[in-house]
Design an enzyme around this catalytic site. Structure first.
Site, PDB file in Angstrom:
ATOM      1  N   ALA A   1       0.817  -1.225   0.000  1.00  0.00           N
ATOM      2  CA  ALA A   1       0.000   0.000   0.000  1.00  0.00           C
ATOM      3  C   ALA A   1       0.847   1.269   0.000  1.00  0.00           C
ATOM      4  CB  ALA A   1      -0.967  -0.004   1.188  1.00  0.00           C
TER       5      ALA A   1
ATOM      6  N   HIS B   1       5.593   4.800  -3.804  1.00  0.00           N
ATOM      7  CA  HIS B   1       7.041   4.972  -3.709  1.00  0.00           C
ATOM      8  C   HIS B   1       7.489   6.305  -4.289  1.00  0.00           C
ATOM      9  CE1 HIS B   1       7.836   0.858  -2.366  1.00  0.00           C
ATOM     10  NE2 HIS B   1       6.884   0.481  -3.203  1.00  0.00           N
TER      11      HIS B   1
ATOM     12  N   ARG C   1       3.063 -11.080  -6.261  1.00  0.00           N
ATOM     13  CA  ARG C   1       3.553 -10.077  -7.201  1.00  0.00           C
ATOM     14  C   ARG C   1       3.753 -10.717  -8.565  1.00  0.00           C
ATOM     15  NH1 ARG C   1       8.196  -8.482  -3.061  1.00  0.00           N
ATOM     16  NH2 ARG C   1       7.333 -10.334  -2.054  1.00  0.00           N
TER      17      ARG C   1
ATOM     18  N   ILE D   1       3.519  -5.847 -13.762  1.00  0.00           N
ATOM     19  CA  ILE D   1       3.420  -4.592 -13.008  1.00  0.00           C
ATOM     20  C   ILE D   1       3.594  -4.895 -11.522  1.00  0.00           C
ATOM     21  CG2 ILE D   1       2.089  -2.484 -12.698  1.00  0.00           C
ATOM     22  CD1 ILE D   1       2.917  -3.027 -15.578  1.00  0.00           C
TER      23      ILE D   1
END
Length: 496
Positions: A46, A49, A312, A337
């Site tokens: 969450a 960056h 991921r 992604i």
């Protein structure tokens, strides 16, 4: 025929759908699950960056740097929780400090603002709970935290309000190339579309291979997390990273937008047949604990209220895969992604729309596009006067269903009846948080189920926890007995 079909309703798919809804196009968003944001989007760190980590010149670097400053506006428009709290990459020795300096220099090349390298005293002043072994840190002030599933839901809702069609519970079974577009075979039939955008997450390689030459593989990389109670939510004020490794950014400690603390993830590459393996493991969680204690030995793991794992979409190319397939014209891959995918998603969406616009020789904008959605009533955040006025208008806001998070019946009903409304217990949880507190639904889940059944016109036994097949109830106990006969039966049993 649709103009654009988007496969996958995670954060990138919903961002692209909302961006396309600005134009006079017929757009469909296809999702195999029964809700949006049911894959990687609902189980990640969450974090928005800052953008210093990715190698300069890569898609990850480009779209992270572009996407980060876009969050303030979009989250305000869609009424989604977002906070710019900054992040640290902490160093524990001279070798780590070399990495910190390299990340700073990489950030400069990526065009990331508001970064500085700070010493131990500065670190401890800002984050007193960190280990005394910290010697310095990279401080990136533009990093933030967001509600990722709430954002995806809001994007889908706004896209649907602006004309996008959403097809849930529709797995893509096959795709055929037509002379001018594609025929997409889904669970509920067949649709045709001029362009296809592949945002299928860990399944993006499978979708690509239906129409194009295999050009990449997506490796499911599992990450496991601890979620701590709100009593531990102020343990740190910023996102705390360790120095990254080849497997990723490592185990972090961060606050959440809702006041909890999040710790994780580890990184475990799974085989290509394990793209739904989101179970936690004792080895993985132990590793997270041990790694996090390097950041601080004061982490209150006795305040853990939940553990979870997410996947991921790790591309074998090492970078985001964004662009038209070389062997299938009009088929656009948005694949691999991984982190910083959430941070990059608004910029990726704009770029994908530009790709399709170029292929189509332009789009016509809608005059009536509405970028905002109806505000979400968060009862616990209202003043006493506002609460009283709201209860007068709708008494359901005076009935607390979730005691931990102070969520009312009115909020739950609203979440069910919005565009892209909740149909499951976890769907309600993702939207308005009953079951997210200390008891994790132990008190409120039966009431949430009752409200769902009532509002959707279903029997309680039909209400699901999450995905298809996740039934909670199988039937009534003491079936065929009323209270009187049940008491008589018990009395008879005692006498015997």
């Amino acid at each position: 025929m649709y103009d654009v079909a988007i496969i996958g309703a995670g954060i990138t798919g919903t961002f692209i759908a909302r961006e396309l809804s600005r134009y006079k196009l017929k757009v469909v968003l296809i999702e195999k699950d029964n809700d949006v944001a049911n894959g990687s989007t609902k189980a990640n760190s969450a974090i928005v960056h800052a953008g210093y980590d990715a190698k300069p010149g890569t898609n990850m670097a480009k779209f992270n740097a572009m996407g980060n400053p876009m969050f303030d506006k979009v989250c305000e428009e869609l009424d989604v929780p977002f906070k710019r709290i900054g992040s640290f990459v902490v160093a524990f020795d001279d070798e780590d400090m070399k990495t910190v300096k390299q990340l700073y220099e990489r950030g400069i090349k990526n065009g990331i603002p508001k970064m500085e390298i700070i010493n131990k005293e500065q670190v401890k002043k800002l984050e007193p709970n960190l280990s005394d072994n910290v010697v310095g840190a990279l401080y990136a002030k533009t990093a933030g935290i967001v509600g990722p599933w709430e954002l995806a839901i809001a994007l889908a809702e706004n896209a649907v309000e602006n004309g996008v069609e959403l097809k849930l519970n529709n797995e893509v079974l096959n795709i055929e190339k037509l002379d001018d577009g594609y025929k997409i075979f889904i669970t509920e039939g067949v649709i045709e579309s001029k362009y296809v955008v592949n945002c299928a997450g860990v399944y993006a390689d499978k979708i690509n291979n239906m129409v194009a030459e295999p050009s990449f593989k997506i490796i499911p990389r599992r990450g496991e997390y601890y979620l701590l109670d709100k009593t531990a939510g102020d343990f740190v004020n910023k996102v705390i990273f360790q120095c990254p490794t080849k497997m990723g950014k490592g185990v972090l400690v961060a606050p959440t937008v809702h006041g909890n603390a999040l710790i994780g993830p580890n990184a475990e590459d799974l085989d290509l047949n394990s793209k739904d393996s989101t179970e936690t493991t004792s080895d993985g969680l132990n590793f997270v604990q041990e790694s996090a204690r390097r950041i601080s030995d004061k982490i209150p793991f006795n305040e853990v209220i939940r553990t979870f794992a997410g996947l991921r979409a790790e591309p074998d190319t090492g970078d985001f895969i964004i662009g038209e397939s070389e062997t299938a014209k009009g088929f656009i891959n948005v694949a691999g992604i991984k982190s910083p995918g959430l941070s990059a998603s608004p910029a990726i969406a704009k770029h994908v729309v530009e790709i399709i616009e170029d292929l189509n020789d332009g789009f016509e904008e809608k005059e009536d596009f509405n970028p905002t959605r109806k505000k979400v009533i968060r009862f616990n955040e209202l003043s006493d006067e506002e609460k009283n006025e709201l209860i007068k208008k709708d008494p359901r806001y005076g009935r607390i269903i979730c005691r931990c998070e102070h969520i009312t019946e009115g909020e739950i009903v609203d979440a069910i009846h919005r565009k892209v409304g909740a149909t499951t217990v976890d769907g309600v949880k993702k939207r308005v948080r009953p079951g997210s507190g200390r008891c994790q639904g132990g008190f409120c889940q039966p009431r949430v189920m009752e409200i769902l059944a009532r509002e959707l016109g279903k029997d309680m036994e039909e209400i699901l926890k999450d995905n298809r097949g996740s039934y909670i109830l199988t039937g009534k106990t003491n079936k065929g007995y009323d209270n009187k006969s049940a008491k008589e039966l018990i009395a008879t049993s005692v006498e015997e």
